[in-house]
Each structure stands twice: as structure tokens, then as C-alpha cells.
Design a protein around this motif. Structure first.
Motif, short mmCIF file in Angstrom:
data_model
loop_
_atom_site.label_atom_id
_atom_site.label_comp_id
_atom_site.label_asym_id
_atom_site.label_seq_id
_atom_site.Cartn_x
_atom_site.Cartn_y
_atom_site.Cartn_z
N ILE A 25 4.64 8.31 -33.73
CA ILE A 25 3.67 7.54 -32.73
C ILE A 25 2.26 8.12 -32.70
O ILE A 25 2.18 9.45 -32.98
CB ILE A 25 4.36 7.56 -31.19
N ASP A 26 1.36 7.63 -31.89
CA ASP A 26 0.03 8.17 -32.22
C ASP A 26 -0.13 8.87 -30.67
O ASP A 26 0.66 8.56 -29.96
CB ASP A 26 -0.98 7.10 -32.25
N GLU A 27 -1.38 9.49 -30.69
CA GLU A 27 -1.53 10.33 -29.34
C GLU A 27 -1.59 9.50 -28.12
O GLU A 27 -0.92 9.87 -27.21
CB GLU A 27 -2.74 11.02 -29.65
N ARG A 28 -2.26 8.45 -28.22
CA ARG A 28 -2.31 7.40 -27.12
C ARG A 28 -0.91 7.18 -26.56
O ARG A 28 -0.51 6.89 -25.42
CB ARG A 28 -3.09 6.27 -27.23
N THR A 29 -0.04 6.57 -27.56
CA THR A 29 1.27 6.44 -27.12
C THR A 29 2.09 7.26 -26.68
O THR A 29 2.82 7.22 -25.64
CB THR A 29 2.04 5.89 -28.42
N TYR A 30 1.75 8.68 -27.25
CA TYR A 30 2.59 9.82 -26.52
C TYR A 30 2.14 10.00 -25.23
O TYR A 30 3.00 10.54 -24.36
CB TYR A 30 2.33 10.88 -27.59
N HIS A 31 0.89 10.02 -24.90
CA HIS A 31 0.38 10.25 -23.60
C HIS A 31 0.97 9.10 -22.38
O HIS A 31 1.33 9.59 -21.62
CB HIS A 31 -1.41 10.35 -23.34
N ARG A 32 0.92 7.98 -23.15
CA ARG A 32 1.61 6.98 -22.16
C ARG A 32 3.06 7.45 -21.72
O ARG A 32 3.48 6.92 -20.61
CB ARG A 32 1.13 5.56 -22.42
N LEU A 33 3.65 7.42 -22.91
CA LEU A 33 5.07 7.89 -22.65
C LEU A 33 5.41 9.08 -21.58
O LEU A 33 6.08 9.05 -20.85
CB LEU A 33 5.66 8.25 -23.94
N LEU A 34 4.46 10.08 -21.57
CA LEU A 34 4.59 11.21 -21.03
C LEU A 34 4.31 10.77 -19.40
O LEU A 34 4.74 11.24 -18.52
CB LEU A 34 3.75 12.40 -21.44
N ASN A 35 3.17 9.99 -19.20
CA ASN A 35 2.81 9.51 -17.91
C ASN A 35 3.95 8.74 -17.26
O ASN A 35 4.21 9.08 -16.12
CB ASN A 35 1.70 8.68 -17.96
N ARG A 36 4.61 7.89 -17.92
CA ARG A 36 5.42 6.96 -17.42
C ARG A 36 6.98 7.73 -17.17
O ARG A 36 7.38 7.54 -16.22
CB ARG A 36 6.06 5.88 -18.59
N LEU A 37 7.08 8.64 -18.28
CA LEU A 37 8.42 9.69 -18.00
C LEU A 37 8.27 10.56 -16.60
O LEU A 37 8.98 10.47 -15.80
CB LEU A 37 8.57 10.66 -18.96
N PHE A 38 6.81 10.97 -16.29
CA PHE A 38 6.45 11.37 -15.10
C PHE A 38 6.59 10.95 -13.87
O PHE A 38 7.45 11.16 -12.83
CB PHE A 38 5.13 12.28 -15.30
N ASP A 39 6.41 9.56 -14.03
CA ASP A 39 6.29 8.65 -12.79
C ASP A 39 7.80 8.28 -12.48
O ASP A 39 8.29 8.19 -11.34
CB ASP A 39 5.67 7.44 -13.18
N GLU A 40 8.65 8.33 -13.55
CA GLU A 40 10.04 7.74 -13.43
C GLU A 40 11.13 9.00 -13.05
O GLU A 40 11.84 8.98 -12.20
CB GLU A 40 10.62 7.26 -14.60
N CYS A 41 10.71 10.14 -13.26
CA CYS A 41 11.46 11.46 -13.20
C CYS A 41 11.02 12.19 -12.09
O CYS A 41 11.91 12.84 -11.43
CB CYS A 41 11.71 12.23 -14.44
N ARG A 42 9.73 12.23 -11.78
CA ARG A 42 9.31 12.97 -10.54
C ARG A 42 9.61 14.51 -10.70
O ARG A 42 10.61 14.80 -9.80
CB ARG A 42 9.31 12.32 -9.38
N PRO A 43 9.62 15.13 -11.75
CA PRO A 43 10.19 16.42 -11.79
C PRO A 43 9.60 17.42 -10.65
O PRO A 43 8.71 17.25 -10.25
CB PRO A 43 9.46 16.98 -13.43
N PRO A 44 10.67 18.45 -10.49
CA PRO A 44 10.46 19.28 -9.45
C PRO A 44 9.01 20.14 -9.85
O PRO A 44 8.29 20.51 -8.90
CB PRO A 44 11.71 20.15 -9.52
N THR A 45 8.62 20.21 -10.83
CA THR A 45 7.58 21.06 -11.23
C THR A 45 6.22 20.12 -11.50
O THR A 45 5.30 20.46 -12.17
CB THR A 45 7.73 21.51 -12.80
N GLU A 46 6.25 18.84 -10.84
CA GLU A 46 5.24 17.92 -10.97
C GLU A 46 3.72 18.56 -10.75
O GLU A 46 2.93 17.97 -11.33
CB GLU A 46 5.55 16.58 -10.22
N SER A 47 3.85 19.39 -9.75
CA SER A 47 2.47 19.97 -9.22
C SER A 47 1.86 20.81 -10.58
O SER A 47 0.45 21.00 -10.34
CB SER A 47 2.52 21.04 -8.03
N ILE A 48 2.53 21.30 -11.52
CA ILE A 48 1.99 22.01 -12.65
C ILE A 48 1.96 21.21 -14.01
O ILE A 48 1.67 21.70 -15.06
CB ILE A 48 2.52 23.27 -12.80
#
Length: 61
Positions: A25-48
Motif C-alpha cells: 500500500i502507498d503512504e496515503r492509504t497507510y495514513h488513511r487506514l491509521l486515521n480510520r483505525l484511530f477513529d474506530e478504536c479510540r485507544p486509551p493513548t489517543e492523546s499521544i
């Protein structure tokens, strides 16, 4: 702290990083995946956690 949510987030992030570093996957797709993952999981470490601004990526195209 929701440890199950944190573990799911970390594992998925690791898988996405490996897919990206293998060149599947390219960098743009990678960043989109990470953003979506973050939005769905809302990890306890979200502030960092690093977020990626898609507007900045669009300017590079």
C-alpha cells in the motif's frame, strides 16, 4: 482503561505498518487506514497518537 481495545489497536497498527513497509500500500492509504483505525478504536493513548491530515496529503499530489 480498556485493554482489549488497546491490544486490538496496537495489533492492527502493526499489521498496517508491515503491509506498508512491504510496499503493498502507498503512504496515503497507510495514513488513511491509521486515521480510520484511530477513529474506530479510540485507544486509551489517543492523546499521544499521531494523526495525519488528509488536506496536507492532497497538496502534495
Amino acid at each position: 482503561m480498556d485493554l482489549e481495545n488497546e491490544v486490538e489497536y496496537r495489533l492492527a497498527r502493526w499489521v498496517f505498518a508491515n503491509i506498508y513497509h512491504e510496499g503493498k500500500i502507498d503512504e496515503r492509504t497507510y495514513h488513511r487506514l491509521l486515521n480510520r483505525l484511530f477513529d474506530e478504536c479510540r485507544p486509551p493513548t489517543e492523546s499521544i497518537e499521531e494523526r495525519f491530515d488528509e488536506d496536507e496529503e492532497n497538496q502534495e499530489d
